[in-house]
Design a protein around this motif. Structure first.
Motif, PDB file in Angstrom:
ATOM      1  N   LEU A   2      -6.294  -3.256  -4.029  1.00 27.06           N
ATOM      2  CA  LEU A   2      -7.382  -2.292  -4.171  1.00 27.06           C
ATOM      3  C   LEU A   2      -6.972  -0.991  -4.841  1.00 27.06           C
ATOM      4  CD1 LEU A   2      -9.020  -2.554  -0.631  1.00 27.06           C
ATOM      5  CD2 LEU A   2     -10.223  -2.826  -2.793  1.00 27.06           C
ATOM      6  N   PHE A   3      -5.660  -0.713  -4.900  1.00 25.84           N
ATOM      7  CA  PHE A   3      -5.241   0.654  -5.202  1.00 25.84           C
ATOM      8  C   PHE A   3      -4.487   0.758  -6.522  1.00 25.84           C
ATOM      9  CE2 PHE A   3      -5.133   0.343  -0.455  1.00 25.84           C
ATOM     10  CZ  PHE A   3      -6.304   1.044  -0.244  1.00 25.84           C
ATOM     11  N   ILE A   4      -4.632   1.936  -7.126  1.00 21.55           N
ATOM     12  CA  ILE A   4      -3.857   2.344  -8.295  1.00 21.55           C
ATOM     13  C   ILE A   4      -3.002   3.531  -7.865  1.00 21.55           C
ATOM     14  CG2 ILE A   4      -3.918   3.147 -10.667  1.00 21.55           C
ATOM     15  CD1 ILE A   4      -5.211   0.442 -10.397  1.00 21.55           C
ATOM     16  N   TRP A   5      -1.690   3.425  -8.054  1.00 16.08           N
ATOM     17  CA  TRP A   5      -0.757   4.500  -7.725  1.00 16.08           C
ATOM     18  C   TRP A   5      -0.479   5.254  -9.019  1.00 16.08           C
ATOM     19  CZ3 TRP A   5       0.463   7.195  -3.786  1.00 16.08           C
ATOM     20  CH2 TRP A   5       1.712   7.773  -3.588  1.00 16.08           C
ATOM     21  N   LEU A   6      -1.304   6.259  -9.283  1.00 13.38           N
ATOM     22  CA  LEU A   6      -1.369   6.909 -10.588  1.00 13.38           C
ATOM     23  C   LEU A   6      -0.489   8.146 -10.629  1.00 13.38           C
ATOM     24  CD1 LEU A   6      -2.758   7.069 -13.386  1.00 13.38           C
ATOM     25  CD2 LEU A   6      -4.548   8.442 -12.293  1.00 13.38           C
ATOM     26  N   ASN A   7       0.394   8.199 -11.618  1.00  7.80           N
ATOM     27  CA  ASN A   7       1.239   9.381 -11.827  1.00  7.80           C
ATOM     28  C   ASN A   7       0.498  10.358 -12.730  1.00  7.80           C
ATOM     29  OD1 ASN A   7       3.227  11.269 -12.151  1.00  7.80           O
ATOM     30  ND2 ASN A   7       4.790   9.844 -12.875  1.00  7.80           N
ATOM     31  N   MET A   8       0.187  11.539 -12.162  1.00  5.46           N
ATOM     32  CA  MET A   8      -0.592  12.547 -12.888  1.00  5.46           C
ATOM     33  C   MET A   8       0.286  13.616 -13.537  1.00  5.46           C
ATOM     34  SD  MET A   8      -3.845  11.752 -12.217  1.00  5.46           S
ATOM     35  CE  MET A   8      -4.676  13.283 -12.600  1.00  5.46           C
ATOM     36  N   ASP A   9       1.596  13.602 -13.268  1.00  6.35           N
ATOM     37  CA  ASP A   9       2.523  14.617 -13.782  1.00  6.35           C
ATOM     38  C   ASP A   9       2.188  16.024 -13.302  1.00  6.35           C
ATOM     39  OD1 ASP A   9       4.143  12.822 -15.196  1.00  6.35           O
ATOM     40  OD2 ASP A   9       2.753  12.807 -16.878  1.00  6.35           O
ATOM     41  N   ARG A  10       1.546  16.118 -12.146  1.00  5.86           N
ATOM     42  CA  ARG A  10       1.235  17.421 -11.543  1.00  5.86           C
ATOM     43  C   ARG A  10       0.911  17.192 -10.072  1.00  5.86           C
ATOM     44  NH1 ARG A  10      -4.016  19.868 -14.104  1.00  5.86           N
ATOM     45  NH2 ARG A  10      -2.935  19.355 -16.041  1.00  5.86           N
TER      46      ARG A  10
ATOM     47  N   ASN B 152       0.864  -1.182   0.000  1.00  6.17           N
ATOM     48  CA  ASN B 152       0.000   0.000   0.000  1.00  6.17           C
ATOM     49  C   ASN B 152       0.898   1.229   0.000  1.00  6.17           C
ATOM     50  OD1 ASN B 152      -1.967   1.956   0.465  1.00  6.17           O
ATOM     51  ND2 ASN B 152      -2.313   1.386   2.594  1.00  6.17           N
ATOM     52  N   PRO B 153       0.889   2.064  -1.079  1.00  4.73           N
ATOM     53  CA  PRO B 153      -0.163   2.202  -2.094  1.00  4.73           C
ATOM     54  C   PRO B 153       0.152   1.595  -3.460  1.00  4.73           C
ATOM     55  CG  PRO B 153       1.173   4.174  -2.087  1.00  4.73           C
ATOM     56  CD  PRO B 153       1.771   3.253  -1.050  1.00  4.73           C
ATOM     57  N   THR B 154       1.376   1.064  -3.686  1.00  6.39           N
ATOM     58  CA  THR B 154       1.788   0.747  -5.061  1.00  6.39           C
ATOM     59  C   THR B 154       1.221  -0.560  -5.585  1.00  6.39           C
ATOM     60  OG1 THR B 154       3.781  -0.433  -4.348  1.00  6.39           O
ATOM     61  CG2 THR B 154       3.961   1.972  -4.660  1.00  6.39           C
ATOM     62  N   GLY B 155       0.870  -1.508  -4.691  1.00  7.48           N
ATOM     63  CA  GLY B 155       0.410  -2.824  -5.132  1.00  7.48           C
ATOM     64  C   GLY B 155       1.527  -3.786  -5.437  1.00  7.48           C
ATOM     65  N   PHE B 156       2.798  -3.368  -5.263  1.00  4.46           N
ATOM     66  CA  PHE B 156       3.934  -4.242  -5.549  1.00  4.46           C
ATOM     67  C   PHE B 156       4.074  -5.335  -4.487  1.00  4.46           C
ATOM     68  CE2 PHE B 156       6.020  -0.225  -7.462  1.00  4.46           C
ATOM     69  CZ  PHE B 156       5.346  -0.410  -8.651  1.00  4.46           C
ATOM     70  N   THR B 157       4.722  -6.439  -4.865  1.00  9.44           N
ATOM     71  CA  THR B 157       5.067  -7.508  -3.933  1.00  9.44           C
ATOM     72  C   THR B 157       6.561  -7.759  -4.047  1.00  9.44           C
ATOM     73  OG1 THR B 157       2.888  -8.542  -3.989  1.00  9.44           O
ATOM     74  CG2 THR B 157       4.741  -9.954  -3.398  1.00  9.44           C
ATOM     75  N   LEU B 158       7.265  -7.829  -2.913  1.00  5.13           N
ATOM     76  CA  LEU B 158       8.723  -7.901  -2.959  1.00  5.13           C
ATOM     77  C   LEU B 158       9.189  -9.240  -3.531  1.00  5.13           C
ATOM     78  CD1 LEU B 158      10.377  -8.358   0.561  1.00  5.13           C
ATOM     79  CD2 LEU B 158       8.226  -9.407  -0.118  1.00  5.13           C
ATOM     80  N   SER B 159      10.404  -9.225  -4.045  1.00  3.56           N
ATOM     81  CA  SER B 159      11.004 -10.424  -4.620  1.00  3.56           C
ATOM     82  C   SER B 159      11.670 -11.255  -3.529  1.00  3.56           C
ATOM     83  CB  SER B 159      12.045 -10.044  -5.674  1.00  3.56           C
ATOM     84  OG  SER B 159      13.133  -9.355  -5.053  1.00  3.56           O
ATOM     85  N   ALA B 160      11.978 -12.515  -3.852  1.00 11.85           N
ATOM     86  CA  ALA B 160      12.637 -13.400  -2.891  1.00 11.85           C
ATOM     87  C   ALA B 160      14.024 -12.879  -2.532  1.00 11.85           C
ATOM     88  CB  ALA B 160      12.716 -14.809  -3.463  1.00 11.85           C
ATOM     89  N   SER B 161      14.753 -12.349  -3.508  1.00 12.89           N
ATOM     90  CA  SER B 161      16.104 -11.862  -3.216  1.00 12.89           C
ATOM     91  C   SER B 161      16.066 -10.653  -2.286  1.00 12.89           C
ATOM     92  CB  SER B 161      16.830 -11.507  -4.518  1.00 12.89           C
ATOM     93  OG  SER B 161      16.133 -10.469  -5.218  1.00 12.89           O
TER      94      SER B 161
END
Length: 509
Positions: A447-455, A302-311
């Motif tokens: 649940l989330f979208i981490w949206l880059n709006m450029d502003r 939260n907020p990016t939705g990423f999941t870390l790698s094993a390394s």
């Protein structure tokens, strides 16, 4: 039915208030600030109305609704005495127990008052003092600043403040489990719970973690709490003193930053990448500051939705062992990810890692049950802190959660919920692409979208929240609340036309 009892008066015979020889005694007998019921006969009652036995509403509900309507429409005067339980039961041809329950409900809602010697009297509910309604709290705050209190007030005043649509929740699943718990309820259920929490639920969590290759030794390695936020609070107070260093990912759940600042903690940050935290930054902090804790969100971040790698998980654990640092692993949204969750705590089997889980983000925010999995000796100490700071957690909620899981429908519900969220997220990402927003690395879960709006996204977040669309400016996910071009959107708002109008209007060019 026989003739009307003498205590009942028709509308045309409605009495007026007047003093009498017993006025002073009557006034002394009635509690509260209301004027004494000094009339010579009880209030006009229900004329020819009678409850309907074949109705879908209970007799008690019908009687209460009728009284409330007459009181609020001023048919019954303030201070008027109502008939006795016996007389009203006779008039309506119902049992005395039915009238007792109806009167009790009316007393509880302040529509009538009860006096042991004089009976029941009409009491019109006082109008609340004029103030800010719950949904207006955030609007009343200064409009030139969005901070954590601002966004919490906004989000909590919205219908879908969990991030989930209400229709996605299985309220009947919860209701069935509540009924089952109620049928088996013993007096002990209403007592304070065990220091570590309801033992059968801890056993259940033990089994769930074991199925995910996390084999803690016993249910003494599980401490039940009121959710992930209380879990973080307990761990910070257990390990951290004012002036100590704590490492947190950025971006990160904004409540963590606000809480650590309040506790006088020195906050260090490491950049969260798609594969996990920046290991170089984390190692530099460990060498220079010897932080006490590293708070991270491994799976469905939260907020990016990423999941870390094993390394990355191995590297974090290596640094924690090398520099004597505890790891607090927030597992809030892992059930929304596909497949087996990849956790740091699985690598060290909770020897140096505390895994924080909860059920409120999937079953409903009112089901405030969370847990900490970790070293038993430390959790025993933390359970004492839990007792000192808030006594026990909710044994009743813990029993309900236990019943939900053991009822056999929890896993299928989570699968349905995950599918609904995935479908909504796919729809949001597709529509974003159609209006020109391209995600470099779109989230695969959550649940989330981490949206880059450029502003700067604060003005847009303010506008969307005006339409009750859950949106949080990226600035809040950094400890210094720097200007951010990111916006956290919940996929639960994907069907709002206002969302797409605002996003289209903000797209440059």
């Amino acid at each position: 039915m026989s003739s009307q009892p003498s205590s009942f008066i028709s509308q045309s015979e409605r009495p007026t208030l007047s003093g009498g020889p017993d006025a002073t005694d009557s006034q002394a007998a009635v509690p509260g600030p209301l004027p004494a019921p000094v009339h010579s006969a009880p209030a006009p009652l229900l004329a020819s109305w009678r409850p309907v036995r074949s109705s879908s509403s209970t007799l008690v509900d019908q009687i209460v609704e009728r009284f409330v309507a007459n009181i609020e429409q001023n048919v019954f005067r303030q201070g008027s005495r109502l008939p006795s339980v016996r007389l009203l039961a006779q008039e309506l041809n119902v049992s005395r127990y039915t009238i007792v329950e109806a009167y009790d409900r009316l007393v509880a809602t302040n529509h009538i008052t009860a006096n042991a010697r004089s009976g029941y009297f009409v009491q019109h509910k006082r109008q609340p003092a004029h103030g800010i309604k719950s949904g207006q709290i955030a609007a009343a705050l200064p409009q030139d600043k969005i901070d954590v209190p601002w966004i919490l007030n906004r989000l909590f005043s919205q219908k879908n403040n969990l991030g989930l649509k209400q229709e996605w929740l299985d309220s009947e699943l919860v209701a069935r489990s509540i009924r089952k718990v109620a049928r088996k309820m013993q007096p002990a259920t209403l007592m304070y719970g065990e220091p570590l929490g309801f033992a059968p639920l801890r056993d259940t969590i033990l089994g769930q973690l074991a199925a995910q290759d996390l084999h803690v030794q016993s249910n003494g390695n599980i401490l039940l709490t009121g959710g992930v936020t209380p879990s973080v609070d307990l761990l910070v107070r257990q390990f951290v003193k004012p002036g100590d260093y704590v490492v947190v990912e950025e971006p990160c759940w904004f409540v963590v930053f606000a809480y650590l600042r309040m506790m006088g903690v020195n906050i260090l940050t490491v950049t969260r990448n798609p594969q996990g935290p920046d290991i170089g930054q984390l190692e530099a902090h460990c060498r220079k500051h010897r932080p006490v804790l590293f708070i991270c969100n491994s799976t469905v971040h939260n907020p990016t939705g990423f999941t870390l790698s094993a390394s990355a998980a191995h590297d974090v654990l290596r640094l924690a062992q090398q520099y004597d640092m505890w790891i607090v692993e927030d597992d809030t949204y892992s059930e929304l990810g596909a497949g087996q969750p990849l956790r740091i705590s699985t690598l060290d089997q909770c020897e140096r890692t505390f895994l924080l889980g909860n059920y409120s983000k999937t079953l409903g925010a009112a089901m405030r049950v969370g847990y900490i999995a970790g070293p038993a000796a430390v959790l025993n100490d933390i359970s004492t802190l839990k007792l000192l700071s808030g006594l026990s957690s909710s044994s009743l909620n813990e029993r309900i959660i236990h019943e939900i899981i053991h009822g056999g429908h929890y896993r299928s519900y989570i699968e349905r919920l995950r599918q609904r969220i995935n479908a909504a997220r796919t729809q949001v990402l597709q529509r974003l692409g159609e209006i020109g927003y391209v995600q470099d690395q779109p989230p695969a879960a959550g649940l989330f979208i981490w949206l880059n709006m450029d502003r700067d996204t604060e003005p847009l977040a303010r506008q969307l929240n005006q339409y009750s669309i859950p949106a949080t400016p990226g600035s809040l996910f950094y400890p210094d609340q720097r200007v951010s071009t990111h916006l956290r959107l919940s996929v639960s708002g994907c069907d709002s036309p206002h969302l797409w109008e605002c996003l289209a209007a903000c797209k440059p060019g």
